[in-house]
Design a protein around this motif. Structure first.
Motif, PDB file in Angstrom:
ATOM      1  N   SER A 386      -1.293   1.656   3.296  1.00  0.00           N
ATOM      2  CA  SER A 386      -0.127   1.160   2.567  1.00  0.00           C
ATOM      3  C   SER A 386      -0.034  -0.361   2.635  1.00  0.00           C
ATOM      4  N   PHE A 387      -0.364  -0.930   3.799  1.00  0.00           N
ATOM      5  CA  PHE A 387      -0.353  -2.389   3.916  1.00  0.00           C
ATOM      6  C   PHE A 387      -1.377  -3.011   2.983  1.00  0.00           C
ATOM      7  N   GLU A 388      -2.580  -2.421   2.934  1.00  0.00           N
ATOM      8  CA  GLU A 388      -3.616  -2.983   2.080  1.00  0.00           C
ATOM      9  C   GLU A 388      -3.218  -2.900   0.611  1.00  0.00           C
ATOM     10  N   LEU A 389      -2.623  -1.787   0.196  1.00  0.00           N
ATOM     11  CA  LEU A 389      -2.177  -1.657  -1.187  1.00  0.00           C
ATOM     12  C   LEU A 389      -1.102  -2.687  -1.513  1.00  0.00           C
ATOM     13  N   LEU A 390      -0.159  -2.857  -0.602  1.00  0.00           N
ATOM     14  CA  LEU A 390       0.907  -3.829  -0.822  1.00  0.00           C
ATOM     15  C   LEU A 390       0.318  -5.231  -0.974  1.00  0.00           C
ATOM     16  N   ALA A 391      -0.621  -5.571  -0.087  1.00  0.00           N
ATOM     17  CA  ALA A 391      -1.233  -6.890  -0.146  1.00  0.00           C
ATOM     18  C   ALA A 391      -2.006  -7.087  -1.449  1.00  0.00           C
ATOM     19  N   ARG A 392      -2.766  -6.085  -1.833  1.00  0.00           N
ATOM     20  CA  ARG A 392      -3.554  -6.206  -3.062  1.00  0.00           C
ATOM     21  C   ARG A 392      -2.657  -6.252  -4.301  1.00  0.00           C
ATOM     22  N   GLN A 393      -1.542  -5.540  -4.276  1.00  0.00           N
ATOM     23  CA  GLN A 393      -0.599  -5.612  -5.395  1.00  0.00           C
ATOM     24  C   GLN A 393      -0.021  -7.017  -5.526  1.00  0.00           C
ATOM     25  N   MET A 394       0.324  -7.624  -4.401  1.00  0.00           N
ATOM     26  CA  MET A 394       0.885  -8.970  -4.423  1.00  0.00           C
ATOM     27  C   MET A 394      -0.156  -9.990  -4.907  1.00  0.00           C
ATOM     28  N   LEU A 395      -1.420  -9.725  -4.597  1.00  0.00           N
ATOM     29  CA  LEU A 395      -2.479 -10.660  -4.951  1.00  0.00           C
ATOM     30  C   LEU A 395      -3.188 -10.266  -6.240  1.00  0.00           C
ATOM     31  N   GLY A 396      -2.647  -9.239  -6.928  1.00  0.00           N
ATOM     32  CA  GLY A 396      -3.131  -8.882  -8.255  1.00  0.00           C
ATOM     33  C   GLY A 396      -4.422  -8.120  -8.318  1.00  0.00           C
ATOM     34  N   HIS A 397      -4.650  -7.202  -7.379  1.00  0.00           N
ATOM     35  CA  HIS A 397      -5.935  -6.502  -7.337  1.00  0.00           C
ATOM     36  C   HIS A 397      -5.823  -4.979  -7.430  1.00  0.00           C
ATOM     37  N   VAL A 398      -4.697  -4.416  -7.840  1.00  0.00           N
ATOM     38  CA  VAL A 398      -4.554  -2.955  -7.902  1.00  0.00           C
ATOM     39  C   VAL A 398      -4.392  -2.509  -9.352  1.00  0.00           C
ATOM     40  N   PRO A 399      -5.356  -1.749  -9.893  1.00  0.00           N
ATOM     41  CA  PRO A 399      -5.214  -1.238 -11.260  1.00  0.00           C
ATOM     42  C   PRO A 399      -4.036  -0.268 -11.361  1.00  0.00           C
ATOM     43  N   ASN A 400      -3.475  -0.147 -12.538  1.00  0.00           N
ATOM     44  CA  ASN A 400      -2.376   0.797 -12.773  1.00  0.00           C
ATOM     45  C   ASN A 400      -2.983   2.138 -13.174  1.00  0.00           C
ATOM     46  N   PHE A 401      -3.398   2.918 -12.180  1.00  0.00           N
ATOM     47  CA  PHE A 401      -4.062   4.191 -12.469  1.00  0.00           C
ATOM     48  C   PHE A 401      -3.121   5.190 -13.140  1.00  0.00           C
ATOM     49  N   LEU A 518       2.862   9.821  -0.501  1.00  0.00           N
ATOM     50  CA  LEU A 518       1.901  10.610  -1.271  1.00  0.00           C
ATOM     51  C   LEU A 518       1.259   9.768  -2.371  1.00  0.00           C
ATOM     52  N   MET A 519       2.080   9.008  -3.105  1.00  0.00           N
ATOM     53  CA  MET A 519       1.544   8.179  -4.192  1.00  0.00           C
ATOM     54  C   MET A 519       0.601   7.109  -3.646  1.00  0.00           C
ATOM     55  N   ASP A 520       0.982   6.491  -2.526  1.00  0.00           N
ATOM     56  CA  ASP A 520       0.098   5.498  -1.912  1.00  0.00           C
ATOM     57  C   ASP A 520      -1.239   6.110  -1.519  1.00  0.00           C
ATOM     58  N   SER A 521      -1.194   7.340  -1.006  1.00  0.00           N
ATOM     59  CA  SER A 521      -2.421   7.998  -0.566  1.00  0.00           C
ATOM     60  C   SER A 521      -3.378   8.208  -1.734  1.00  0.00           C
ATOM     61  N   ILE A 522      -2.852   8.664  -2.867  1.00  0.00           N
ATOM     62  CA  ILE A 522      -3.700   8.907  -4.039  1.00  0.00           C
ATOM     63  C   ILE A 522      -4.225   7.586  -4.604  1.00  0.00           C
ATOM     64  N   THR A 523      -3.360   6.585  -4.695  1.00  0.00           N
ATOM     65  CA  THR A 523      -3.793   5.281  -5.207  1.00  0.00           C
ATOM     66  C   THR A 523      -4.882   4.691  -4.329  1.00  0.00           C
ATOM     67  N   PHE A 524      -4.704   4.810  -3.020  1.00  0.00           N
ATOM     68  CA  PHE A 524      -5.713   4.283  -2.104  1.00  0.00           C
ATOM     69  C   PHE A 524      -7.041   5.003  -2.286  1.00  0.00           C
ATOM     70  N   LYS A 525      -6.995   6.304  -2.476  1.00  0.00           N
ATOM     71  CA  LYS A 525      -8.215   7.079  -2.697  1.00  0.00           C
ATOM     72  C   LYS A 525      -8.936   6.588  -3.955  1.00  0.00           C
ATOM     73  N   LEU A 526      -8.205   6.360  -5.036  1.00  0.00           N
ATOM     74  CA  LEU A 526      -8.821   5.885  -6.275  1.00  0.00           C
ATOM     75  C   LEU A 526      -9.394   4.478  -6.097  1.00  0.00           C
ATOM     76  N   MET A 527      -8.690   3.636  -5.328  1.00  0.00           N
ATOM     77  CA  MET A 527      -9.211   2.304  -5.029  1.00  0.00           C
ATOM     78  C   MET A 527     -10.491   2.400  -4.189  1.00  0.00           C
ATOM     79  N   LYS A 528     -10.452   3.260  -3.200  1.00  0.00           N
ATOM     80  CA  LYS A 528     -11.600   3.426  -2.304  1.00  0.00           C
ATOM     81  C   LYS A 528     -12.816   3.919  -3.089  1.00  0.00           C
ATOM     82  N   ASN A 529     -12.609   4.825  -4.036  1.00  0.00           N
ATOM     83  CA  ASN A 529     -13.720   5.339  -4.846  1.00  0.00           C
ATOM     84  C   ASN A 529     -14.418   4.215  -5.612  1.00  0.00           C
ATOM     85  N   ARG A 530     -13.666   3.166  -5.929  1.00  0.00           N
ATOM     86  CA  ARG A 530     -14.218   2.037  -6.686  1.00  0.00           C
ATOM     87  C   ARG A 530     -14.636   0.890  -5.771  1.00  0.00           C
ATOM     88  N   GLU A 531     -14.625   1.141  -4.463  1.00  0.00           N
ATOM     89  CA  GLU A 531     -14.968   0.127  -3.456  1.00  0.00           C
ATOM     90  C   GLU A 531     -14.086  -1.105  -3.600  1.00  0.00           C
TER      91      GLU A 531
END
Length: 539
Positions: A386-401, A518-531
């Motif tokens: 969750s911390f990594e997702l929050l950081a990447r969202q703030m820095l503009g690196h999370v796609p809107n899956f 739950l939503m963070d978990s799925i988003t993280f999984k999709l991010m992880k799949n894309r390295e």
């Protein structure tokens, strides 16, 4: 620095620590904790008692450490049975471990009352057990149970037990203050007498319990007297009042001149700077709040209220700090917005492959947001994903899956067609994927399970990517009192690659908090799949 003696650290969190009231590790918990300890740099990780219960037996089907010696625990052989015919001893020698730690009676009172055998038969059992372990290619350790009480009652017999183990080939003879009532001055004297009796300090260990609040002090006293192995647990967990706290011992041994000038450990100073994170992550795994006033790692360990102390601290930190907070991964709370605090964030982001300049305004925004969320109840120490997702969202690196437009959850208690009382949970989730809204309905074992199933039922083009996503743990913590209390939910997930990650949600509604995680978990999984994520959190 040369000429220093080596001290060895033996962790018994997964064995003695499991005797803590309210703690019951699963095999998955043990695997995760063993990995944390191994990476941190412990010399020995004691995993449990193979053959005594299904969990420990399953845990020892394979070696669980890469660097540390993996240790099986067990009793010495039974009196009246040969070593080759003892099933308990066979379970230990056949376990996938590097070493075996035998617990042996060293107080003649216990030999008579608990074992019901003669003193000589107990010595024979110690000798035969150690020899069997060595013959099986294992390093042998002997925990001399109740050693200090036994020494006070009958020093000759307690010493005979220690000498027998040493002469049979045990690498370590561990002196146990099992009842936790011995004082540091007594420990220092008795360890000295054991060495004088012929058991060298290079083969002596200390296992202290905290019933008088002196387990750490007793461990240090034993080292000063000549012992070279220390046994303890993460955060001092253990039966009754707990065991010696390795989280307090390790920084003392590595940062205090009285010890660091004489001894060295197998832990690097870089690893030491992560000890606060290790301690807090372990508490989150146990689903309990970290102790704020814990030495070195507590949130108040380097906190100072406003006034003369804070003023002096701002000018010269050494005036009120016994070690620099960053050496143990902590920070001073009166200066949370200074460059040191920013440096901590930069280091954490770098570990996750996120590089940001110190003067980037987005970093200031992220720090402010994390502090605000922590004030609301979020805990990112135990939710790296969750911390990594929050950081990447703030820095503009999370796609809107995907985007959840709404969800509804219903719990109904009713009698079924045969008159049985049932409670049924049903969830409806509406999700937007590529501009198309999809609605999924699911029933589950409780509202959170129903929501999880519905959310993952149809994610359109991403559905195949989450088929191997599995929720393996779910923890709820109430952050304040009353039925309207704010609730924190921690979820642990894994996939077929064996990666595990943790996410967090906070709300005054437990269902909403769960859905966030739950939503963070799925988003993280999709991010992880894309390295795009998971360099640290999913290890």
């Amino acid at each position: 620095m040369t000429g220093r003696e080596r001290l060895f650290l033996f962790d018994t969190t997964l064995r003695d620590g499991q005797q803590t009231p309210g703690i019951d590790f699963s095999v998955e918990d043990k695997i995760a904790i063993a990995g944390m300890l191994d990476v941190f740099g412990l010399d020995y990780v004691e995993g449990g008692y193979p053959g005594a219960n299904p969990t420990d037996t399953a845990f020892f089907t394979k070696k669980r450490t890469a660097r540390a010696k993996f240790v099986a625990f067990g009793m010495t052989k039974r009196v009246g049975v040969s070593a080759s015919n003892d099933p308990g001893l066979a379970a230990q020698t056949q376990a996938s471990s590097d070493a075996i730690c035998f617990v042996a009676k060293s107080w003649d009172y216990h030999v008579r009352v608990a074992l019901g055998c003669t003193n000589e038969e107990n010595l024979d059992a110690i000798k035969a057990s150690v020899e069997a372990a060595v013959a099986a290619g294992k390093e042998a350790l002997v925990d001399c149970e109740h050693f200090f009480d036994g020494f006070k009652a009958n020093p000759d017999y307690a010493l005979a037990c220690a000498r027998t183990a040493f002469e049979a080939g045990a690498r370590w003879i561990v002196l146990c203050d099992t009842n936790g009532g011995t004082l540091p001055s007594e420990v220092r004297t008795i360890v000295g007498k054991v060495i004088d009796a012929g058991v060298p300090g290079s083969h002596l260990g200390i296992h202290a319990h905290d019933d008088t609040g002196q387990a750490v002090a007793n461990s240090l006293a034993a080292v000063e007297a000549g012992a070279r192995q220390i046994q303890g647990t993460l955060n001092g967990i253990g039966e009754r009042c707990g065991n010696a706290n390795l989280v307090s011992l390790i920084p003392t041994l590595m940062l205090k001149p009285a010890f660091t000038e004489r001894f060295e450990l197998g832990i690097t100073h870089e690893a030491l700077s992560g000890i606060s994170r290790l301690s807090h992550a372990f508490d989150e795994l146990l689903n309990r709040a970290p102790h704020e006033q814990a030495p070195y790692v507590g949130s108040s360990a380097f906190a100072t209220k406003a006034g003369i102390h804070a003023s002096a601290l701002l000018k010269e930190p050494e005036t009120y700090e016994h070690v620099p907070p960053k050496t143990v991964g902590n920070r001073r709370r009166v200066m949370v917005s200074d460059q040191g605090g920013k440096a901590n964030f930069i280091a954490e982001l770098k570990r996750r492959g996120v590089h940001v300049a110190r003067d980037d305004s987005r970093l200031d925004t992220l720090i402010a947001l994390v502090k605000d969320r922590e004030a609301q109840g979020y805990a990112y120490e135990g939710a790296d994903a969750s911390f990594e997702l929050l950081a990447r969202q703030m820095l503009g690196h999370v796609p809107n899956f995907f985007a959840v437009t709404s969800f509804r959850c219903m719990v109904e208690r009713r009698f079924d067609s045969v008159g049985q009382l049932k409670t049924v949970s049903e969830a409806v989730v509406k999700v937007m994927v590529d501009g198309e809204e999809k609605m999924s309905v699911a029933e589950g074992n409780g509202p959170v399970n129903a929501l999880d199933i519905a959310l993952r039922k149809d994610l359109g083009k991403f559905q195949d990517e989450i088929e191997d996503l599995e929720l393996v743990d779910y923890k709820v913590r109430i952050l304040n009192g009353g039925t309207e209390a704010v609730t924190r939910v921690l979820i642990e997930s894994q996939d077929k690659q064996g990666s595990r990650w943790r996410t967090v949600g906070v709300s005054d509604n437990v269902i909403d908090a769960s859905f966030q995680a739950l939503m963070d978990s799925i988003t993280f999984k999709l991010m992880k799949n894309r390295e795009l994520a998971g360099l640290v959190a999913a290890e």
